[in-house]
Write an enzyme that holds these catalytic residues in place. Sequence first.
Site, PDB file in Angstrom:
ATOM      1  N   GLY A 221       8.628 105.154  45.554  1.00 35.70           N
ATOM      2  CA  GLY A 221       7.583 105.970  44.944  1.00 35.70           C
ATOM      3  C   GLY A 221       6.299 105.198  44.681  1.00 35.70           C
ATOM      4  N   HIS A 222       5.283 105.924  44.272  1.00 36.38           N
ATOM      5  CA  HIS A 222       3.982 105.292  44.042  1.00 36.38           C
ATOM      6  C   HIS A 222       4.022 104.302  42.877  1.00 36.38           C
ATOM      7  CE1 HIS A 222       2.632 109.004  41.449  1.00 36.38           C
ATOM      8  NE2 HIS A 222       3.806 108.602  41.119  1.00 36.38           N
TER       9      HIS A 222
END
Lengths: 328, 328, 328
Positions: A221-222
């Site tokens: 994920g970011h």
Amino acid sequence: MPGPFTLAQIASQLGGRVAGDPQVLIRQVGSLERAGRGQIAFLSSPKYRARLAATGASAVVLAAEAEALTALPRIVCDNPYAYFARVSQLFNPRTLQPPGVHPGAWVAPGATLGARVSIGAGCVIGEGVAIGDDSCLYPAVVVYPGCRIGARAIVHSGAVIGADGFGIARDGGRWQKIPQIGAVTIGDDVEIGASTTIDRGTMDDTVIGDGVKLDNQVQIGHNCRIGAHTAVAGCVAVAGSAEIGKHCTIGAGALILGHLSICDRVDVSADTVISRSIRKPGTYTGMFPFDDNESWARNTALVRHLAELADRVRALEKRLQGKEGGDG
Amino acid sequence: MPGPFTLAQIASQLGGRVAGDPQVLIRQVGSLERAGRGQIAFLSSPKYRARLAATGASAVVLAAEAEALTALPRIVCDNPYAYFARVSQLFNPRTLQPPGVHPGAWVAPGATLGARVSIGAGCVIGEGVAIGDDSCLYPAVVVYPGCRIGARAIVHSGAVIGADGFGIARDGGRWQKIPQIGAVTIGDDVEIGASTTIDRGTMDDTVIGDGVKLDNQVQIGHNCRIGAHTAVAGCVAVAGSAEIGKHCTIGAGALILGHLSICDRVDVSADTVISRSIRKPGTYTGMFPFDDNESWARNTALVRHLAELADRVRALEKRLQGKEGGDG
Amino acid sequence: MPGPFTLAQIASQLGGRVAGDPQVLIRQVGSLERAGRGQIAFLSSPKYRARLAATGASAVVLAAEAEALTALPRIVCDNPYAYFARVSQLFNPRTLQPPGVHPGAWVAPGATLGARVSIGAGCVIGEGVAIGDDSCLYPAVVVYPGCRIGARAIVHSGAVIGADGFGIARDGGRWQKIPQIGAVTIGDDVEIGASTTIDRGTMDDTVIGDGVKLDNQVQIGHNCRIGAHTAVAGCVAVAGSAEIGKHCTIGAGALILGHLSICDRVDVSADTVISRSIRKPGTYTGMFPFDDNESWARNTALVRHLAELADRVRALEKRLQGKEGGDG
């Protein structure tokens, strides 16, 4: 293909001690079960001694304590598995794809490719991307604008690097998109598996350290940060803003929740959900046991009544206490 | 890039109340920890007040109850996170890719593209596909024949829309394929993450409602219906013919089994398996706890003997009852 | 599209017994709920008799025990679901893509394609690959060098066949890559879902048997062997060197750990982790139950104290034993 090499030539390049005929000629690696003439196999554990006894291999890599288990020509070394990896590297070129940009790839004019980089058919490399020397992107890899990949990377087909992170904010009954203006920074010597996705950061970069190995269908994920030399098995998901330390291993199908951190040298078992930060090296597990369907149904129904069961045990303890008091 | 804007200009466009110097010039958003001069950050919760005190940002977005925590120029509003999303949208173009069909994309002659649609390199758009205005398909998206995508969609690389659902029927010892003759219908304002797959319906369409947000590596089975404004985190699998209501959130790695329905406004936690229909709004969870490996092994072994443990507690209760009766 | 056919024509091709008007004309299949004039639906179970009563279909496929539930023209047969699959195949061409190599595909000169093979846009077929007759690869499938696919395969978009297995050996604080010099061998009549990945073997091949059906986002590790006619649902991960028998089904999201074997005719439930070999046919489950969040939190906290609870029950048993002894 390089080779053939004698056992002595292999040991002079990679170290280790030769026992038996040093002139035996080796053309390729093989498994104990299936190797034939001209192949070298390895023994990782004495428990496979029966396979060793039956092998058709011309030579074997093994540890000192297993040296006497065979009369075959052999290389004796400290870490037979790692040694075997290096023997195999000797005989087998690093990638299946030659350097250069395939005519079926699209590389944006503003991208920078290092020396001897290989870009397969169907790859799409965005504006401002930088890829280090000797990296190989297999077919159909997408690298979004602005992302950076270090030297000697191996990126497998279907990997997507730099897509938008999942940043949305509730706004009445709808979702507002939060633009993802960071990018992805990937160190040197990283391998990325097929269909693995690494999202760009919301404001700062998502960072993958040197020597990290990601298997297939991993989702990062970011804003995540994965420390150097950490290995992540297939189908793992790391939610946004999680930080994983160096020299960790994450087992297949594990899930690391967001906004937490895992210190260096942690091993997470397969299928384990890490739901809070880990500050102490060690092995952590949360796999639910399987059973035949009938036993599972009977036992698992009780999971939903565990609090009640604990209450009943407490009540029993009190009653017995009362009785014992009363009896005394 | 748009801007710079003064704080007053931002508030006049997006609402909110300015406190402090309204003429401070803002060029970009940033995080409290890393923002510098010309950047605006946001405070989502008073628990980050230490970060606020140390920030280098030129301005901050925050709620009324946090207004007094800083002397920086600030915009006071009801929902700082959503407000910040809109500020970031103001400074950052919606997508990284310009409108138009990339020469490396393949669009079937019978496909219909709306105004200002952007189709990246390596995309393959099948016969009879329709895509609404202002939608952006990043590189390497595949849309199978007959599928429809609404306006303002953002579809990330590697997404596959309209592949056959997994429809097979046992027929002796073999499987008969059930042709999948439905398609996929996707509403307006939908975002679809990298490598997410949405299968076409068996006979009717698989339907994704307006405003739905799907993260990366999500799998939506055939005949599913996802209600408007529902958000689905990474690596979720929704099995065939499941229906999810409106305004739901599904946490990372959750699994929704097939042929069941979830009502509106349900939040499913990460890693939770929904195995029967949910008819009441609320939060539902089924995550198995992790522990250090030794504690896990000791406790988890007992899960397989829970029924036996419950039997022993029942026996104790009876014996104690008997004793008490006998004593009385 | 083939057809229309009369009910009698269908039965003469596919078997079964016609009841009611054999001349009714059928153009397509449909669901009981939505089928209209000219469509044939099916009844899989008498529990859907209300839908049967209300259907607008022109004819129905059903079992003998349900024959009397309707006066509609019908085909009576042993396995209505499989029969319906074959009726649908009759009306619907097998794939959405015509034979031939799309100009947007890249097929290496040394690859061998059988008769009537269909290769979609964006596919990349490596050196030495062989694909059997009548196989269809939808857009954006990657087949690495040396892999073999049998006849009548259907491979959906985003699938990656033959990427390197995750073979790494610890070597000091770093990972040595173990070259993956095996390939992938896939039998006849196999279907592979969108974004599914099948890794090449370390030294020998990864093997997928005849008639195997893999749904979307399945991950098959290196050296695995999947037996003939086994079906694997979406998002399943099979770790390296696992062997799965023939005629098995693996439920969505299940995880099969590496270096173990599952015998023929095993059904693994959704979300189940198989952590040791299975030698007996049957159904195996390990799904953790979900609950409303509050109940879950209360019960699940106790999972981490199960060993303690068992100890307390044992202590109670001893105390009661002692009392009873003492009382005696």
